[in-house]
Design an enzyme around this catalytic site. Structure first.
Site, PDB file in Angstrom:
ATOM      1  N   GLU A 212       0.907  -1.319  -0.073  1.00 30.50           N
ATOM      2  CA  GLU A 212       0.044  -0.084   0.083  1.00 30.50           C
ATOM      3  C   GLU A 212       0.918   1.255   0.060  1.00 30.50           C
ATOM      4  O   GLU A 212       1.491   1.595   1.197  1.00 30.50           O
ATOM      5  CB  GLU A 212      -0.920  -0.066   1.365  1.00 30.50           C
ATOM      6  N   CYS A 246      -2.085   9.498   2.447  1.00 29.65           N
ATOM      7  CA  CYS A 246      -1.524   9.155   1.156  1.00 29.65           C
ATOM      8  C   CYS A 246      -2.798   9.481  -0.003  1.00 29.65           C
ATOM      9  O   CYS A 246      -2.419   9.387  -1.052  1.00 29.65           O
ATOM     10  CB  CYS A 246      -1.596   7.472   1.199  1.00 29.65           C
TER      11      CYS A 246
HETATM   12  P1  NAD Z   1       8.115   4.584   5.070  1.00 28.21           P
HETATM   13  O1  NAD Z   1       7.986   3.673   3.702  1.00 28.21           O
HETATM   14  O2  NAD Z   1       9.342   5.544   5.120  1.00 28.21           O
HETATM   15  O3  NAD Z   1       7.975   3.487   6.292  1.00 28.21           O
HETATM   16  C1  NAD Z   1       7.109   2.532   6.438  1.00 28.21           C
HETATM   17  C2  NAD Z   1       7.605   1.471   7.342  1.00 28.21           C
HETATM   18  O4  NAD Z   1       8.623   0.740   6.711  1.00 28.21           O
HETATM   19  C3  NAD Z   1       8.105   1.852   8.569  1.00 28.21           C
HETATM   20  O5  NAD Z   1       7.516   0.969   9.574  1.00 28.21           O
HETATM   21  C4  NAD Z   1       9.384   1.759   8.596  1.00 28.21           C
HETATM   22  O6  NAD Z   1       9.947   1.422  10.024  1.00 28.21           O
HETATM   23  C5  NAD Z   1       9.783   0.861   7.758  1.00 28.21           C
HETATM   24  N1  NAD Z   1      10.839   1.176   6.794  1.00 28.21           N
HETATM   25  C6  NAD Z   1      11.596   2.535   6.654  1.00 28.21           C
HETATM   26  N2  NAD Z   1      12.781   2.539   5.569  1.00 28.21           N
HETATM   27  C7  NAD Z   1      12.803   1.183   5.609  1.00 28.21           C
HETATM   28  C8  NAD Z   1      13.879   0.305   5.045  1.00 28.21           C
HETATM   29  N3  NAD Z   1      14.892   0.869   4.351  1.00 28.21           N
HETATM   30  N4  NAD Z   1      13.864  -1.084   4.940  1.00 28.21           N
HETATM   31  C9  NAD Z   1      12.928  -1.482   5.673  1.00 28.21           C
HETATM   32  N5  NAD Z   1      11.864  -1.008   6.306  1.00 28.21           N
HETATM   33  C10 NAD Z   1      11.640   0.368   6.117  1.00 28.21           C
HETATM   34  O7  NAD Z   1       6.714   5.371   4.994  1.00 28.21           O
HETATM   35  P2  NAD Z   1       6.329   6.393   5.974  1.00 28.21           P
HETATM   36  O8  NAD Z   1       6.953   7.754   5.970  1.00 28.21           O
HETATM   37  O9  NAD Z   1       6.161   5.817   7.286  1.00 28.21           O
HETATM   38  O10 NAD Z   1       4.882   6.879   5.429  1.00 28.21           O
HETATM   39  C11 NAD Z   1       4.669   7.810   4.371  1.00 28.21           C
HETATM   40  C12 NAD Z   1       4.312   6.972   3.198  1.00 28.21           C
HETATM   41  O11 NAD Z   1       3.495   5.979   3.083  1.00 28.21           O
HETATM   42  C13 NAD Z   1       3.915   7.959   1.765  1.00 28.21           C
HETATM   43  O12 NAD Z   1       4.489   7.536   0.693  1.00 28.21           O
HETATM   44  C14 NAD Z   1       2.458   7.451   1.890  1.00 28.21           C
HETATM   45  O13 NAD Z   1       1.699   7.658   0.692  1.00 28.21           O
HETATM   46  C15 NAD Z   1       2.436   6.011   2.103  1.00 28.21           C
HETATM   47  N6  NAD Z   1       1.240   5.625   2.656  1.00 28.21           N
HETATM   48  C16 NAD Z   1       0.420   4.701   1.791  1.00 28.21           C
HETATM   49  C17 NAD Z   1      -0.854   4.412   2.432  1.00 28.21           C
HETATM   50  C18 NAD Z   1      -1.688   3.690   1.613  1.00 28.21           C
HETATM   51  O14 NAD Z   1      -2.813   3.085   2.029  1.00 28.21           O
HETATM   52  N7  NAD Z   1      -1.413   3.266   0.266  1.00 28.21           N
HETATM   53  C19 NAD Z   1      -1.330   4.845   3.617  1.00 28.21           C
HETATM   54  C20 NAD Z   1      -0.401   5.734   4.478  1.00 28.21           C
HETATM   55  C21 NAD Z   1       0.772   6.103   3.983  1.00 28.21           C
END
Ligand code: NAD
Length: 470
Positions: A212, A246
């Site tokens: 997602e 998002c």
């Molecule tokens: P992110 O991708 O930075 O982090 C998400 C998760 O991944 C966190 O739990 C984090 O600890 C982990 N993570 C971060 N970097 C990682 C890596 N290199 N390797 C493994 N795990 C890692 O996202 P965020 O900043 O928490 O959220 C914002 C993003 O999420 C935006 O792009 C937004 O559009 C998207 N989002 C999508 C939805 C949806 O339902 N489609 C909903 C909410 C947010």
């Protein structure tokens, strides 16, 4: 640390095999009821945790963190019998005598990785789908919202046995370690960049994933839009959760002829919701803060670059670094080559781009990655169809924003760069389910045996009949 994860995984795997695989659907419902009761009893603690994390407005916590989760549980409780029912399917003539059905069965031990922007709802929502489908689940919340992370740990301890569902904490390093394990399904919500990391990491194990993700959501406004109504809905949809959503509109793409009128309407609606003067807006109790320093710096530097590249601030751009505060900002004079157009903003900045013909608008939308949400404001059915048929997007909304998320019967998710797979209700249940095909053959007189070698004249004739096609 890695060893702990392995133990957690093994314990859940054993529990899944020994108990969950054969238990009754009633038990799943009991768990969901227990979860619902906890959430209802702890509403204040949830609101408090989110306020402590990023001053999330308590009313917005109710609307966007608690209510959607309760609705998800209620929907599952009401529908689980239907969702889990074995489905008999008809058998073709070539398989006469055999019986066939589809069994929706749990995948097994699942991992849910959650983001920070709706840190309660986007953690608990997929967990509900996983448990409704009969899986065990390990949840890894975002490390960026530590109060919610702690609250989720308490919730899981008080509601579930760790062999069924548990929380593990940590950031990048810990998540990468978790990804080494042979999960039966991973449900990841986060950025497209990290989505790619997850997919690469699990490719060697061929683990199934739901991703997602996010992207740049357009909001097109045509001459046939009802402007006051459009302005009100966009002012709400953009600044809800302070733009950290998002499904938040990333940019407005408006017919050049109505831009000035729209700006007037938008300013009016903004003032109605958040106030007029910088101090009044800052002290307004309806505005959540940017989550942390890192994102504050990312957003202010993106805004500075946008201005350097010709964007004009119509209102906003008031800053307070100590409070991670950037006031809601409306930008004019933004063109597709401006750096702010090239990123998912994920914060309180709204750029306005203009178009002269619908084809120009379409080309701008098609020049970006496939968005998670696509908004079109127009009363004209012809225009609605034009934009619907000529674009791709995870979800599309006419004359509103954000509310697609709240519809329990609509699948929620992206396409292409905005994600793989769907969430919510039945579609969330399906992500955590293997649609297992079961074919039961007769031990006598199955006509399939008529096609076994040797291929003599009679067999050849039978094969000809069986394989006949139009
Ligand atoms: P992110 O991708 O930075 O982090 C998400 C998760 O991944 C966190 O739990 C984090 O600890 C982990 N993570 C971060 N970097 C990682 C890596 N290199 N390797 C493994 N795990 C890692 O996202 P965020 O900043 O928490 O959220 C914002 C993003 O999420 C935006 O792009 C937004 O559009 C998207 N989002 C999508 C939805 C949806 O339902 N489609 C909903 C909410 C947010």
């Amino acid at each position: 640390m890695e060893q702990d994860y392995q133990n957690i995984f093994k314990t859940q795997q054993e529990y899944f095999q020994s108990t969950l695989k054969t238990e009754r659907v009633f038990n799943r419902k009991e768990r969901l009821r227990k979860l619902k009761k906890w959430i209802k009893q702890n509403q204040n603690s949830i609101q408090e945790a989110l306020y402590n994390d990023f001053k999330k407005v308590p009313e917005e916590v109710l609307i966007s963190e608690i209510k959607p989760v309760i609705s998800e549980i209620n929907h599952a409780l009401k529908s689980l019998r239907d969702w889990t029912a074995h489905q008999k399917v008809t058998t073709p003539i070539s398989l006469i005598g055999a019986r066939a059905r589809i069994i929706p069965e749990a995948k097994g031990v699942c991992l849910v990785i959650a983001p920070w922007n709706f840190p309660f709802m986007l953690a608990v929502g997929p967990v509900i789908s996983a448990l409704a489908a009969g899986n065990t689940v390990v949840l890894k919340p975002s490390e960026m919202t530590p109060h919610t992370e702690q609250l989720l740990q308490r919730l899981f301890k008080e509601v579930f046995s760790p062999k069924l569902a548990t929380v593990v904490t940590g950031g990048v390093k810990e998540t990468q370690q978790l990804l080494e394990l042979p999960w039966n399904h991973i449900f990841f919500t986060g950025s497209p960049q990290v989505g790619k990391v997850v997919m690469r990491k699990v490719a060697s194990l061929l683990t199934s994933v739901t991703l997602e993700l996010g992207g740049r959501n357009p909001a097109i406004i045509t001459e046939k839009a009802v402007l006051t109504n459009t302005a009100k809905k966009l002012a709400w949809g953009k600044f809800f959760n302070n733009g950290q959503s998002c499904v938040s509109p990333n940019y407005i793409l408006i017919d050049k002829k109505i831009k000035e009128q729209f700006i007037r309407e938008f300013k009016f609606e903004f003032v109605e919701m958040y106030g007029n003067y910088p101090k009044e807006i800052k002290n307004n109790k309806s505005l959540t803060r940017i989550v942390n320093q890192h994102h504050y710096k990312r957003l202010t530097s993106l805004l500075d670059k946008a201005i350097e590249n010709g964007a004009k601030v119509l209102f906003g751009n008031h800053r307070d670094e100590k409070d991670n505060y950037l006031s809601p900002t409306l930008l004019d004079n933004v063109t597709p080559d401006n750096p702010i157009f090239k990123e998912e903003i994920f914060g309180p900045i709204l750029p306005i781009l203009t178009y002269e013909t619908k084809k120009d608008a379409l080309n701008i939308v098609l020049s970006t990655d496939t968005p998670l949400a696509f908004y079109v404001f127009t009363e004209s059915k012809k225009e609605q169809n034009y934009f619907l048929k000529n674009t791709r997007a995870g979800t599309t909304v006419f004359n509103d924003t954000t509310l697609q998320f709240a519809h329990p019967n609509l699948p929620f998710g992206g396409i292409g760069t905005s994600g793989i797979g769907k969430a919510h209700g039945y579609y969330g249940f399906l992500e955590f389910t293997n649609q297992r095909s079961v074919l039961k053959q007769r031990t006598w007189g199955a006509i399939s045996q008529l096609i076994y070698p040797k291929y003599n004249t009679l067999k050849k004739a039978i094969i000809k009949i069986i394989t006949w096609y139009e």
